[in-house]
Design a protein around this motif. Structure first.
Motif, PDB file in Angstrom:
ATOM      1  N   ILE A 154       7.233  -1.070  -8.364  1.00  0.00           N
ATOM      2  CA  ILE A 154       7.578  -2.264  -7.710  1.00  0.00           C
ATOM      3  C   ILE A 154       8.013  -3.430  -8.544  1.00  0.00           C
ATOM      4  CG2 ILE A 154       7.398  -3.645  -5.780  1.00  0.00           C
ATOM      5  CD1 ILE A 154       7.901  -0.805  -4.956  1.00  0.00           C
ATOM      6  N   ASP A 155       8.985  -4.256  -8.587  1.00  0.00           N
ATOM      7  CA  ASP A 155       9.337  -5.185  -9.373  1.00  0.00           C
ATOM      8  C   ASP A 155       8.345  -6.301  -9.277  1.00  0.00           C
ATOM      9  OD1 ASP A 155      10.518  -7.904 -10.042  1.00  0.00           O
ATOM     10  OD2 ASP A 155      12.490  -6.786 -10.231  1.00  0.00           O
ATOM     11  N   ARG A 156       7.924  -6.868 -10.516  1.00  0.00           N
ATOM     12  CA  ARG A 156       6.816  -7.831 -10.674  1.00  0.00           C
ATOM     13  C   ARG A 156       7.046  -8.942  -9.971  1.00  0.00           C
ATOM     14  NH1 ARG A 156       2.967  -6.738 -14.466  1.00  0.00           N
ATOM     15  NH2 ARG A 156       3.061  -4.822 -15.715  1.00  0.00           N
ATOM     16  N   GLU A 157       7.992  -9.456  -9.713  1.00  0.00           N
ATOM     17  CA  GLU A 157       8.235 -10.557  -9.130  1.00  0.00           C
ATOM     18  C   GLU A 157       7.835 -10.488  -7.494  1.00  0.00           C
ATOM     19  OE1 GLU A 157      12.277 -12.015  -9.277  1.00  0.00           O
ATOM     20  OE2 GLU A 157      12.304 -11.959 -11.409  1.00  0.00           O
ATOM     21  N   VAL A 158       7.803  -9.398  -6.814  1.00  0.00           N
ATOM     22  CA  VAL A 158       7.364  -9.235  -5.457  1.00  0.00           C
ATOM     23  C   VAL A 158       6.131  -8.364  -5.357  1.00  0.00           C
ATOM     24  CG1 VAL A 158       9.833  -9.568  -4.626  1.00  0.00           C
ATOM     25  CG2 VAL A 158       8.862  -7.209  -5.070  1.00  0.00           C
ATOM     26  N   ALA A 159       5.709  -7.919  -6.429  1.00  0.00           N
ATOM     27  CA  ALA A 159       4.431  -6.870  -6.649  1.00  0.00           C
ATOM     28  C   ALA A 159       3.122  -7.432  -5.817  1.00  0.00           C
ATOM     29  CB  ALA A 159       3.994  -6.685  -7.950  1.00  0.00           C
ATOM     30  N   GLY A 160       2.946  -8.974  -5.984  1.00  0.00           N
ATOM     31  CA  GLY A 160       1.900  -9.676  -5.258  1.00  0.00           C
ATOM     32  C   GLY A 160       1.923  -9.524  -3.790  1.00  0.00           C
ATOM     33  N   ASP A 161       3.372  -9.908  -3.342  1.00  0.00           N
ATOM     34  CA  ASP A 161       3.540 -10.088  -2.063  1.00  0.00           C
ATOM     35  C   ASP A 161       3.338  -8.563  -1.329  1.00  0.00           C
ATOM     36  OD1 ASP A 161       3.720 -12.719  -1.908  1.00  0.00           O
ATOM     37  OD2 ASP A 161       5.828 -12.634  -2.059  1.00  0.00           O
ATOM     38  N   VAL A 162       3.815  -7.663  -2.067  1.00  0.00           N
ATOM     39  CA  VAL A 162       3.774  -6.136  -1.481  1.00  0.00           C
ATOM     40  C   VAL A 162       2.273  -5.817  -1.549  1.00  0.00           C
ATOM     41  CG1 VAL A 162       4.637  -3.700  -1.924  1.00  0.00           C
ATOM     42  CG2 VAL A 162       5.829  -5.567  -2.178  1.00  0.00           C
ATOM     43  N   SER A 163       1.362  -5.848  -2.524  1.00  0.00           N
ATOM     44  CA  SER A 163       0.095  -5.803  -2.561  1.00  0.00           C
ATOM     45  C   SER A 163      -0.441  -6.404  -1.180  1.00  0.00           C
ATOM     46  CB  SER A 163      -0.651  -6.451  -3.666  1.00  0.00           C
ATOM     47  OG  SER A 163       0.083  -5.479  -4.880  1.00  0.00           O
ATOM     48  N   SER A 164      -0.380  -7.567  -0.827  1.00  0.00           N
ATOM     49  CA  SER A 164      -0.835  -8.293   0.185  1.00  0.00           C
ATOM     50  C   SER A 164      -0.565  -7.557   1.588  1.00  0.00           C
ATOM     51  CB  SER A 164      -0.326  -9.854   0.062  1.00  0.00           C
ATOM     52  OG  SER A 164      -0.949 -10.526   1.325  1.00  0.00           O
ATOM     53  N   VAL A 165       0.676  -7.293   1.789  1.00  0.00           N
ATOM     54  CA  VAL A 165       1.113  -6.518   2.793  1.00  0.00           C
ATOM     55  C   VAL A 165       0.404  -5.233   2.820  1.00  0.00           C
ATOM     56  CG1 VAL A 165       2.891  -5.109   3.930  1.00  0.00           C
ATOM     57  CG2 VAL A 165       3.242  -7.517   2.896  1.00  0.00           C
ATOM     58  N   LEU A 166       0.397  -4.493   1.722  1.00  0.00           N
ATOM     59  CA  LEU A 166      -0.541  -3.262   1.863  1.00  0.00           C
ATOM     60  C   LEU A 166      -2.042  -3.718   2.331  1.00  0.00           C
ATOM     61  CD1 LEU A 166      -0.260  -0.144   1.376  1.00  0.00           C
ATOM     62  CD2 LEU A 166      -0.987  -0.550  -0.830  1.00  0.00           C
ATOM     63  N   THR A 167      -2.613  -4.300   1.577  1.00  0.00           N
ATOM     64  CA  THR A 167      -3.895  -4.970   1.889  1.00  0.00           C
ATOM     65  C   THR A 167      -4.078  -5.188   3.436  1.00  0.00           C
ATOM     66  OG1 THR A 167      -4.426  -5.687  -0.146  1.00  0.00           O
ATOM     67  CG2 THR A 167      -5.921  -6.357   1.446  1.00  0.00           C
ATOM     68  N   THR A 168      -2.993  -5.806   4.010  1.00  0.00           N
ATOM     69  CA  THR A 168      -3.146  -6.343   5.473  1.00  0.00           C
ATOM     70  C   THR A 168      -3.030  -4.892   6.295  1.00  0.00           C
ATOM     71  OG1 THR A 168      -2.324  -8.302   4.996  1.00  0.00           O
ATOM     72  CG2 THR A 168      -2.156  -7.839   7.070  1.00  0.00           C
ATOM     73  N   LEU A 169      -2.147  -3.991   5.827  1.00  0.00           N
ATOM     74  CA  LEU A 169      -2.036  -2.752   6.606  1.00  0.00           C
ATOM     75  C   LEU A 169      -3.314  -2.106   6.849  1.00  0.00           C
ATOM     76  CD1 LEU A 169       1.505  -1.349   5.598  1.00  0.00           C
ATOM     77  CD2 LEU A 169       0.813  -2.516   7.923  1.00  0.00           C
ATOM     78  N   PHE A 170      -4.093  -1.903   5.772  1.00  0.00           N
ATOM     79  CA  PHE A 170      -5.245  -1.236   5.531  1.00  0.00           C
ATOM     80  C   PHE A 170      -6.380  -1.847   6.313  1.00  0.00           C
ATOM     81  CE2 PHE A 170      -9.730  -0.543   4.440  1.00  0.00           C
ATOM     82  CZ  PHE A 170      -9.857   0.492   4.527  1.00  0.00           C
ATOM     83  N   SER A 171      -6.298  -3.204   6.517  1.00  0.00           N
ATOM     84  CA  SER A 171      -7.389  -4.084   7.399  1.00  0.00           C
ATOM     85  C   SER A 171      -6.692  -3.775   8.840  1.00  0.00           C
ATOM     86  CB  SER A 171      -7.177  -5.527   7.278  1.00  0.00           C
ATOM     87  OG  SER A 171      -7.564  -5.729   5.796  1.00  0.00           O
ATOM     88  N   LEU A 172      -5.595  -3.804   9.049  1.00  0.00           N
ATOM     89  CA  LEU A 172      -5.182  -3.267  10.433  1.00  0.00           C
ATOM     90  C   LEU A 172      -5.627  -1.870  10.869  1.00  0.00           C
ATOM     91  CD1 LEU A 172      -1.812  -4.854  10.590  1.00  0.00           C
ATOM     92  CD2 LEU A 172      -3.740  -5.708  11.972  1.00  0.00           C
ATOM     93  N   TRP A 173      -5.387  -1.116   9.976  1.00  0.00           N
ATOM     94  CA  TRP A 173      -5.551   0.601  10.095  1.00  0.00           C
ATOM     95  C   TRP A 173      -7.229   0.567  10.477  1.00  0.00           C
ATOM     96  CZ3 TRP A 173      -8.953   4.018   8.088  1.00  0.00           C
ATOM     97  CH2 TRP A 173      -8.691   5.395   7.979  1.00  0.00           C
ATOM     98  N   ASP A 174      -8.031  -0.204   9.682  1.00  0.00           N
ATOM     99  CA  ASP A 174      -9.421  -0.239   9.941  1.00  0.00           C
ATOM    100  C   ASP A 174     -10.003  -1.097  11.120  1.00  0.00           C
ATOM    101  OD1 ASP A 174     -12.217   0.633   8.862  1.00  0.00           O
ATOM    102  OD2 ASP A 174     -12.265  -1.315   8.032  1.00  0.00           O
ATOM    103  N   ASP A 175      -9.588  -2.165  11.257  1.00  0.00           N
ATOM    104  CA  ASP A 175     -10.081  -2.829  12.354  1.00  0.00           C
ATOM    105  C   ASP A 175      -9.498  -2.464  13.716  1.00  0.00           C
ATOM    106  OD1 ASP A 175     -11.321  -4.437  10.400  1.00  0.00           O
ATOM    107  OD2 ASP A 175      -9.939  -6.043  10.517  1.00  0.00           O
ATOM    108  N   ARG A 176      -8.366  -1.822  13.785  1.00  0.00           N
ATOM    109  CA  ARG A 176      -7.752  -1.710  15.009  1.00  0.00           C
ATOM    110  C   ARG A 176      -7.730  -0.085  15.411  1.00  0.00           C
ATOM    111  NH1 ARG A 176      -4.736  -5.404  17.581  1.00  0.00           N
ATOM    112  NH2 ARG A 176      -5.088  -7.656  16.651  1.00  0.00           N
ATOM    113  N   ASP A 177      -8.503   0.680  14.495  1.00  0.00           N
ATOM    114  CA  ASP A 177      -8.708   1.871  14.939  1.00  0.00           C
ATOM    115  C   ASP A 177      -7.457   2.612  14.852  1.00  0.00           C
ATOM    116  OD1 ASP A 177     -11.721   2.399  15.397  1.00  0.00           O
ATOM    117  OD2 ASP A 177     -11.296   0.774  16.959  1.00  0.00           O
ATOM    118  N   ALA A 178      -6.745   2.615  13.934  1.00  0.00           N
ATOM    119  CA  ALA A 178      -5.453   3.230  13.929  1.00  0.00           C
ATOM    120  C   ALA A 178      -5.651   4.415  13.196  1.00  0.00           C
ATOM    121  CB  ALA A 178      -4.369   2.113  13.083  1.00  0.00           C
TER     122      ALA A 178
END
Length: 381
Positions: free
Chosen positions: A161-185
């Motif tokens: 992934i392009d470094r210019e957006v890598a931080g934002d993509v990492s943040s989205v991925l981290t949020t997806l895991f938090s939702l997966w974990d917290d919401r019993d997904a």
């Protein structure tokens, strides 16, 4: 429980993931009103639980009222892979320069959740995994510690992934895991995660499936359950308490136990047929539940034949046989040929009870499936 795109996007947005402006619509006039409110261009997107909506005509990008009206008239009420479209999401178009994939699911082979990232977004990720598995970067997650920031960054960098957006993509991925974990997904994914011309990331699609056994811990999501049903068959399955998944084939499948039903699906495919559904009536199924199961399968217009695979443990073969007889005796003419295989508790008694004028009886599962596939093939000729 599957959430619709609009439901999943609402959950994602509440968690801080950027999503386009959107409104749900159930009529052409509501589509026009939403498009005017959001501002053209907009996408009109069928809200059904199937992949490939765009290729099937279920997603259209429109530039003005005339195109929006045509799109609404075409999509609302259309049959999309066996589902009637009753609602569409009207969504602001995204000026994008790249499409990515991010998701979290359970890898049962590894016994761990896995976070995934790919540059090949906007296409079927299963096809990417099969044809070019190295295009998907994976990070396995220790459930005791969760997805660590360095893991999210590594998955993003490994995916190229392009470094210019890598931080934002990492943040989205981290949020997806938090939702997966917290919401019993069981699954949380975005495909595509669009990168805009201004360097922002936006969730242009959203998938979120919830473990139904955990809904008692998720009251907010449980309220979405009724709206998450696709059609009368899925709603009916919920009322009957069946585990049911509608598929694209023409061989209806009924069994008692998930493993037994999955084996039957595999055998239908092995013998050249196409399964129309996964329907598990559960253990201890008595006559009324068997009758309800037949009612469901007969209600699916795609079904050309039915195969019953029942193994008696808790379930008694004579009770199953009574249910089959009771259900079929209600018809002046049997809608579709029914093949039955009984084994286990009281199977011999059940075989004797079955009305041979109403059903075809086979001694082995292989023979039952082969006959059901042949019945479907003959009906389609």
């Amino acid at each position: 429980m599957k959430l619709h795109e609009y439901q999943a996007k609402s959950v994602f947005a509440d968690a801080g993931i950027p999503t386009p402006d959107s409104q749900l619509a159930e009529s052409t006039e509501e589509v026009l009103s939403a498009a005017e409110s959001i501002g053209y261009p907009v996408a009109v997107k069928a809200q059904v639980h199937v992949g490939g909506r765009g290729k099937a005509g279920g997603i259209k990008l429109v530039e003005n009222d005339e195109e929006a009206r045509e799109a609404a008239d075409a999509i609302l009420g259309m049959d999309l892979k066996g589902y009637t479209v009753g609602r569409v999401l009207v969504e602001g178009a995204v000026d994008f320069v790249d499409e990515l994939y991010v998701g979290v699911t359970m890898d049962r082979g590894e016994g761990k959740p896995v976070a995934m990232v790919s540059e090949k977004g906007g296409v079927d990720i299963e096809s990417v995994a099969e044809e070019d598995p190295e295009a998907i970067a994976r990070e396995y997650i220790d459930p005791a510690f969760g997805l660590q920031p360095y893991q999210a960054r590594r998955a993003v960098y490994d995916a190229g992934i392009d470094r210019e957006v890598a931080g934002d993509v990492s943040s989205v991925l981290t949020t997806l895991f938090s939702l997966w974990d917290d919401r019993d997904a069981s699954d949380t994914e975005i495909n595509p995660l669009m990168v805009t011309s201004s360097g922002e990331v936006v969730a242009a699609d959203a998938v979120m499936n919830i473990d139904e056994d955990a809904l008692f811990r998720q009251p907010e999501l449980a309220e979405m359950e009724e709206d998450s049903y696709e059609d009368d068959l899925e709603r009916k399955a919920g009322e009957y308490g069946f585990d049911y998944v509608r598929l694209d084939g023409d061989v209806g499948i009924i069994g008692n136990g998930a493993g037994l039903v999955m084996t039957t699906l595999d055998l239908v495919d092995h013998y050249g047929g196409e399964p129309a559904n996964f329907l598990d009536v559960g253990g201890g199924a008595k006559a009324d539940r068997i009758a309800n199961a037949l009612d469901m399968v007969f209600s699916d217009e795609n079904v050309e034949s039915v195969v019953f695979n029942i193994f008696g443990g808790i379930t008694r073969g004579d009770e199953v046989a009574k249910g089959i007889n009771n259900a079929l005796e209600q018809f002046d003419e049997i809608p579709k040929p029914v093949v039955v295989r009984l084994a286990g508790t009281n199977a011999e008694e059940g075989m004797e009870i079955l009305n041979a004028d109403l059903v075809q009886v086979e001694q082995t599962l292989e023979e039952a499936v082969q006959r059901a596939v042949e019945n479907a093939q003959e009906a389609s000729q």
